[in-house]
Design an enzyme around this catalytic site. Structure first.
Site, mmCIF file in Angstrom:
data_model
loop_
_atom_site.group_PDB
_atom_site.id
_atom_site.type_symbol
_atom_site.label_atom_id
_atom_site.label_comp_id
_atom_site.label_asym_id
_atom_site.label_seq_id
_atom_site.Cartn_x
_atom_site.Cartn_y
_atom_site.Cartn_z
ATOM 1 N N SER A 170 0.855 -1.457 0.023
ATOM 2 C CA SER A 170 0.013 0.035 0.006
ATOM 3 C C SER A 170 0.737 1.260 0.175
ATOM 4 O O SER A 170 2.167 1.224 0.454
ATOM 5 C CB SER A 170 -0.992 0.141 1.184
ATOM 6 O OG SER A 170 -1.556 1.244 1.260
ATOM 7 N N TYR A 193 -2.312 -0.993 10.481
ATOM 8 C CA TYR A 193 -2.205 -1.344 8.936
ATOM 9 C C TYR A 193 -1.011 -0.724 8.218
ATOM 10 O O TYR A 193 -0.414 -1.508 7.388
ATOM 11 C CB TYR A 193 -3.536 -0.712 8.143
ATOM 12 C CG TYR A 193 -3.775 -0.959 6.896
ATOM 13 C CD1 TYR A 193 -3.981 -2.277 6.240
ATOM 14 C CD2 TYR A 193 -3.124 0.121 6.021
ATOM 15 C CE1 TYR A 193 -4.211 -2.230 4.944
ATOM 16 C CE2 TYR A 193 -3.242 -0.169 4.675
ATOM 17 C CZ TYR A 193 -3.864 -1.332 4.195
ATOM 18 O OH TYR A 193 -3.869 -1.493 2.889
#
Length: 299
Positions: free
Chosen positions: A191, A204
């Site tokens: 990401s 995350y």
């Protein structure tokens, strides 16, 4: 007029609409079928060109979002595909399976919770058996929960995020390596958060940075065996992950508009990156993090 596909020449700022999603919520793990507006996974907009003819691919989180788009693209490029998902996502998985089978390819449906080591081992074995081998592993299933303060991140949330994003990745790769012949690819879904962490996605973002590091190290280890490991780092992509606590609800209407391109991405826009990294044309691409993020800075 021909249907616009990923090979159509046009303006990327308007290729997909600038969405303004309404505030919405879904229970975990979320379904594409209930997402508003619907995401484009390439059902009508991805055209295959035979780049993965005869390949055997396993995609975790392959029922929806980016994983669903990758599964569709792989099938249209000539691969047989196994998809993993949680049992609660069966509706989405059935949709993807029908699209894969419509292309004349095999789809192996493998429900299971990847936060369990025994399950990860079993899923790899079932994928190998169902596909008659394995030469592409896409580790895509992820957990993302937005919390404005570190004090609100419970031990349970932290543990589940790490188990889903890190432990499962390690377990899947470890179980798969013995089955992968030279020419195989492992592709990890990281990401933009790994480089530019949002203050509300601490756990995350941390796991995605670890994924980048792991992928680059594993790439060096496996390169002499002819197995390539690479990473894709998406920016803001419109998937069910965003509405099941992945983003603050009040922020959803402006999701992705801060990117230089001016809009959020659609899952189908990620699929070509995964196709490229799985195909033989990327034979000298090893340990790369391919950013697909609408223009955001990256190392």
């Amino acid at each position: 007029m021909a249907t616009k596909d990923q090979l159509t020449f046009d303006d990327p700022t308007t290729r997909h609409p600038r969405i303004t999603p309404p505030e919405q919520d879904q229970p975990m793990p979320g379904l594409d079928s209930e997402l508003e507006p619907k995401a484009d996974r390439g059902e009508k907009s991805y055209r295959g060109t035979g780049r993965l003819e005869g390949r055997k691919a396993f995609v975790t989180g392959g029922d929806s979002g980016i994983g669903g788009a990758v599964a569709i693209a792989y099938a249209r490029e000539g691969a047989d595909v196994a998809i993993n998902y949680l049992p609660e996502e069966q509706e989405d998985a059935d949709t993807i399976a029908k699209l894969i089978e419509k292309e004349g390819r095999t789809c192996v449906q493998l429900p299971g919770d990847v936060t369990n080591r025994e399950t990860c081992d079993r899923l790899i074995e079932q994928a190998v058996e169902g596909l008659g081998g394995l030469d592409v592993l896409v580790v895509n299933a992820g957990k993302q929960v937005s919390k404005p303060s570190i004090e609100e991140i419970t031990d349970e949330q932290f543990d589940l995020t790490v188990k889903t994003n890190i432990y499962a990745m390690f377990w899947m790769c470890r179980a798969a390596v013995k089955h992968l012949p030279a020419g195989s690819s492992i592709i990890l879904s990281s990401s933009v958060q790994s480089y530019s962490p949002s203050d509300h996605l601490l756990d995350y973002a941390m796991t995605k940075a670890a994924m980048n590091n792991f992928g680059k190290g594993l790439a060096k280890q496996l390169a002499p065996k002819g197995i390539r490991v690479n990473i894709v780092a998406p920016g803001p992509i419109w998937t069910p992950l965003q509405v099941v606590e992945g983003q603050p609800k009040e922020a959803l209407p402006e999701f992705g508009v801060g990117q230089p391109i001016g809009r959020a991405g659609q899952p189908v826009e990620l699929a070509p990156a995964y196709v490229f990294l799985a195909s033989a044309e990327s034979s000298y691409v090893i340990g790369e993090t391919l950013n697909v993020n609408g223009g955001a800075d990256s190392p």
